[in-house]
Scaffold this motif. Sequence first.
Motif, mmCIF file in Angstrom:
data_model
loop_
_atom_site.group_PDB
_atom_site.id
_atom_site.type_symbol
_atom_site.label_atom_id
_atom_site.label_comp_id
_atom_site.label_asym_id
_atom_site.label_seq_id
_atom_site.Cartn_x
_atom_site.Cartn_y
_atom_site.Cartn_z
ATOM 1 N N CYS A 109 25.486 -39.255 23.982
ATOM 2 C CA CYS A 109 26.141 -39.725 22.743
ATOM 3 C C CYS A 109 27.394 -38.904 22.445
ATOM 4 O O CYS A 109 28.411 -39.441 21.991
ATOM 5 N N THR A 110 27.327 -37.615 22.683
ATOM 6 C CA THR A 110 28.483 -36.730 22.470
ATOM 7 C C THR A 110 29.628 -37.120 23.396
ATOM 8 O O THR A 110 30.792 -37.208 22.958
ATOM 9 N N ASP A 145 35.493 -42.350 22.904
ATOM 10 C CA ASP A 145 35.942 -43.323 21.894
ATOM 11 C C ASP A 145 37.018 -42.747 20.988
ATOM 12 O O ASP A 145 37.957 -43.444 20.613
ATOM 13 N N CYS A 146 36.859 -41.475 20.639
ATOM 14 C CA CYS A 146 37.782 -40.851 19.682
ATOM 15 C C CYS A 146 39.166 -40.637 20.284
ATOM 16 O O CYS A 146 40.177 -40.846 19.605
ATOM 17 N N ALA A 164 34.269 -47.749 18.150
ATOM 18 C CA ALA A 164 33.469 -46.905 19.046
ATOM 19 C C ALA A 164 32.671 -47.788 20.006
ATOM 20 O O ALA A 164 31.438 -47.898 19.883
ATOM 21 N N ALA A 203 32.789 -36.369 17.218
ATOM 22 C CA ALA A 203 33.261 -35.961 18.546
ATOM 23 C C ALA A 203 33.333 -34.436 18.674
ATOM 24 O O ALA A 203 33.200 -33.898 19.771
ATOM 25 N N LYS A 204 33.545 -33.750 17.553
ATOM 26 C CA LYS A 204 33.635 -32.282 17.581
ATOM 27 C C LYS A 204 32.265 -31.600 17.643
ATOM 28 O O LYS A 204 32.180 -30.427 17.999
ATOM 29 N N SER A 236 31.113 -40.515 22.188
ATOM 30 C CA SER A 236 31.907 -40.393 20.959
ATOM 31 C C SER A 236 33.255 -39.743 21.236
ATOM 32 O O SER A 236 34.272 -40.120 20.639
ATOM 33 N N ARG A 237 33.302 -38.777 22.151
ATOM 34 C CA ARG A 237 34.576 -38.123 22.489
ATOM 35 C C ARG A 237 35.505 -39.083 23.239
ATOM 36 O O ARG A 237 36.727 -39.073 23.004
ATOM 37 N N LEU A 286 34.441 -40.407 12.960
ATOM 38 C CA LEU A 286 34.256 -40.380 14.420
ATOM 39 C C LEU A 286 34.808 -39.086 15.010
ATOM 40 O O LEU A 286 34.251 -38.542 15.972
ATOM 41 N N THR A 287 35.886 -38.568 14.423
ATOM 42 C CA THR A 287 36.477 -37.308 14.903
ATOM 43 C C THR A 287 35.514 -36.149 14.704
ATOM 44 O O THR A 287 35.353 -35.298 15.588
ATOM 45 N N LEU A 314 29.948 -45.782 22.247
ATOM 46 C CA LEU A 314 28.783 -45.327 21.475
ATOM 47 C C LEU A 314 27.891 -46.508 21.113
ATOM 48 O O LEU A 314 26.658 -46.410 21.167
#
Length: 561
Positions: A377-378, A384-385, A294, A320-321, A381-382, A316-317, A297
């Motif tokens: 951050c959201t 990165d995922c 990540a 991301a959700k 993370s998305r 991490l998934t 992030l």
Amino acid sequence: MVLLHVLFEHAAGYALFAIKEVEEIGMLLPQVEESVMSIGKFNSMVSLAAFFPFKSAQAALDNMNAISEGVVHADLKLFLETNLPLSGKKKVVLGVSDAKVGAALQEEFTISIQTGGVVAEITRGLRLHFHSLVKGLTGIAASKAQLGLGHSYSRAKVKFNVNRVDNMIIQSIALLDQLDKDINTFAMRVREWYGYHFPELIKIVADNSMYCRMAQLIGNRKELSEENLESMEEVVMDGAKAQAILDASRSSMGMDISPIDLINIERFSTRVVSLAAYRLELQEYLRSKMSQVAPNLAALIGEVVGARLISHAGSLTNLAKYPASTVQILGAEKALFRALKTRGNTPKYGLIFHSTFIGRAAAKNKGRISRYLANKCTIASRIDCFSEIPTSVYGDKLREQVEERLSFYETGEAPRKNMDVMKEAVKEATDVASEIKRKLDKKEKKRKKREKKLQDANGETNGEEAEVGNGEANTSVVEEKKEVQAEEQEAEPTETSAKKKKKRKSEVAEVEAENGAGAEGVLAKKKKRKSVAADDEPAEEMPETPVSEKKKKKKKKETVE
């Protein structure tokens, strides 16, 4: 008149079934549900029109992957084009269990597709009695095909890049937190234990790890002298502090300590120091894993806080959700439910409170900056995922945005628009990704070239070994012949050329018997070389008595006898 066919996808292949008396079956759905359990009744409703077995396990996997994604595979298209009666007076309806596949088939063939109602019940019956309806397919073979396809399908779905495994981050941050607690507890134990002997050291050295190293270095305070000043200065990194420790040791009011107690304290201090060193190594490992898994992030909020968010979410998934509102209070669930229960104020931040941005914000702006930070951050993370090539470009840009928003709350300077920042980030990210991809391709080419060289080298060594084996056999033959000749010359130096020729023939015969026909070629080559040498050199003088006179003398002797 309606002609209903039902498509059934099995691990063994595609099957097309013709349904008898479609109108009556459609009206009598409860009776169909009852007749599904009996193979006799079900056979009267359904008949096999065509069956297309898969050629290999890989073909079965490809077809199932296409079906799961709602795509019409080339095999399925060919099967339906061949066996489905598209031209005729009767209206053709194709029953399909999956709605996605049905929509794709409708676009492909422009025929009416039925997915629900009686088709679902007939599909249930086909799944139950499939091995009985297809000739040559047993129940054991069908179950084996299903098991094999299930394993390969699941294996393909759960494949992941080993460099981007978030489980390692979850375990690392959990161990890091545990080590912090343990090191703190053990250091307090060392302080209390060694404090009986040297209580003044606690006030001079405040850091736990440094205190343990000093206790390990000093040992018995009475043995401390000016010679130890330099080594103490290396540990505390302050000359004045080292001098203060030396002065305190001379006038300490601590109790005397026995050598065995001192040995135990030193051992325990060594363990605590090694744990502190391992904690630093683990933190470095966590930093490297976060940069692989990540990076955005980590660039936005830091490695430790980002790892805590991933650990708390589970993966991490999952992170991301989550929506930004959930990420904002992640880690403050107890406070949230307590506030909802008592109808008080809900928490403004959870784990993201440990970020430097919230600490730098004013008290009135902490809630606003935490909401903005959770939003970024959201997004990070998305990215990165779901990105194929991980880069920290987006994280750096998002961090700049948070910095601008923080300065906006303090000074009132308007930050840049999100669209402009994201355009810049996309442009930079594509450049970075193309560079990384180029390097990866170059590395892959080098690896393939290295493998090819190794294969060629292995082939050459095998050939050389075979040649060396043959050469050794030939050289051994030549060496044996030379030895025989040397012995002959030593034993009978005055032998005539005729006798030598006879002996050579007998030697050739013996060598052939021992080593095969290859020896004759070696000896023949040697003879040629000798004949060439003889031509070059002056001819030797033959003995006076010719060979014919010798023969005559031998004959006379034989007649006399």
